[in-house]
Design an enzyme around this catalytic site. Sequence first.
Site, PDB file in Angstrom:
ATOM      1  N   GLY A 163       0.839  -1.210   0.000  1.00  0.00           N
ATOM      2  CA  GLY A 163       0.000   0.000   0.000  1.00  0.00           C
ATOM      3  C   GLY A 163       0.867   1.252   0.000  1.00  0.00           C
ATOM      4  N   THR A 212       7.181  -5.802   5.708  1.00  0.00           N
ATOM      5  CA  THR A 212       5.913  -6.390   6.131  1.00  0.00           C
ATOM      6  C   THR A 212       6.175  -7.776   6.707  1.00  0.00           C
ATOM      7  OG1 THR A 212       3.808  -7.380   5.471  1.00  0.00           O
ATOM      8  CG2 THR A 212       5.407  -7.140   3.728  1.00  0.00           C
ATOM      9  N   ASP A 228       4.132 -10.003   6.428  1.00  0.00           N
ATOM     10  CA  ASP A 228       3.433 -10.937   5.536  1.00  0.00           C
ATOM     11  C   ASP A 228       4.348 -11.531   4.463  1.00  0.00           C
ATOM     12  OD1 ASP A 228       1.242 -10.111   6.984  1.00  0.00           O
ATOM     13  OD2 ASP A 228       0.516  -8.734   5.442  1.00  0.00           O
TER      14      ASP A 228
END
Length: 365
Positions: free
Chosen positions: A121, A142, A144
């Site tokens: 993002g 991140t 993730d």
Amino acid sequence: MPKKIRRIGLLTAGGDCPGLNAVIRAVTKAATGEHGMQVIGIEDGYAGLIEGRFKELTSFNVSGILQTGGTILGTSNRDNPFKYPVKNERGEVEFKDVFDRVRANFDKAHLEALVAVGGDGTMAMTAEMIKRGIPCVGVPKTIDNDLAATDVTFGFDTALTVACEGLDRLHTTASSHHRVMIMETMGRYAGWIALYAGVAGGGDIILLPELPFRLDKVCDKVMERHSKGKRFSLVVAAEGAKPEGGEMVVRKVIKESTDQLRLGGIGQQLADQIEERCGIECRVTVLGHLQRGGSPTAFDRILGTRFGVKAVELVAANQFGRMAALKGVHVESVTIAEAVGHLRRVEPDNEVIAAARMLGTSFGV
Ligand code: F6P
């Protein structure tokens, strides 16, 4: 000869992750020391740039932060300069493009370049900033591990280590009580944390967003273990795991957020279903933000440090529009555009999945 850059802004945006302070420290020390630049920290990600909240970072005030979690600058995964929530005269929230405020604050602070640390993002916003004339470089972060164009993001190793420890702890209690223990991990639409923690912690069933599972296969595995005298099972479910033909479980929708969906709940859903079908007691542990908090692993401190130094080199060489990236064992750079618009998810033919399958791990398919 590249233009000499004297003053740079630095922000951390999106969800926090362990290793952000290592990047802040590295950028500040490399920029102020080696390159003689001034570094201006921007508070709370893009929000601080929109609202003009700055503080100077020096070698002195970044000292001692390497081993700390979070970010000393603060962060936000809501504030987007191109879609910023503003109240109108009727008191209603409208989303507006407030880039003019960003430009004004950038110029007022005499910034000549921006280092943006964030996930997909943030990189998408940073790509737009570049289009509008702000010289930026990116640093990928991140837990993730789903950012395209880098082999690994910092933060992932720490999250994985926490999840692995979680599974180790669940292992002993699962075995004592002869239960099915389900551990739900973060990761959004990518199953990296679940896959790696599941393999590292010896999970019996690993469920990933990339491989929609069949409940009958999951239950078959539990019962197969039971029939062999293994009266407990460990299930690792990524928060984005979903059944074949079904949907991910959405816990919350946050309209102002860059990524509006908050996933969560698949663990409990599975527990209810397995308990009913197999007649074995199930318990659920949702690891949640434990995976994001606390001290970074040595790996994440080193990767964050290397990325921070690379970002400063990119600024000094006027290589704007680029992001530090790990390729194999080397830190290189890629265009920010390469990192935006698509996630790096687990491929079904991933070698770690193949290895786990050889050991009898089920992926519910
Ligand atoms: O992207 C990082 C992440 O921790 C995801 O794994 C998770 O789905 C999400 O952020 C949680 O976001 P929040 O902190 O807004 O609850």
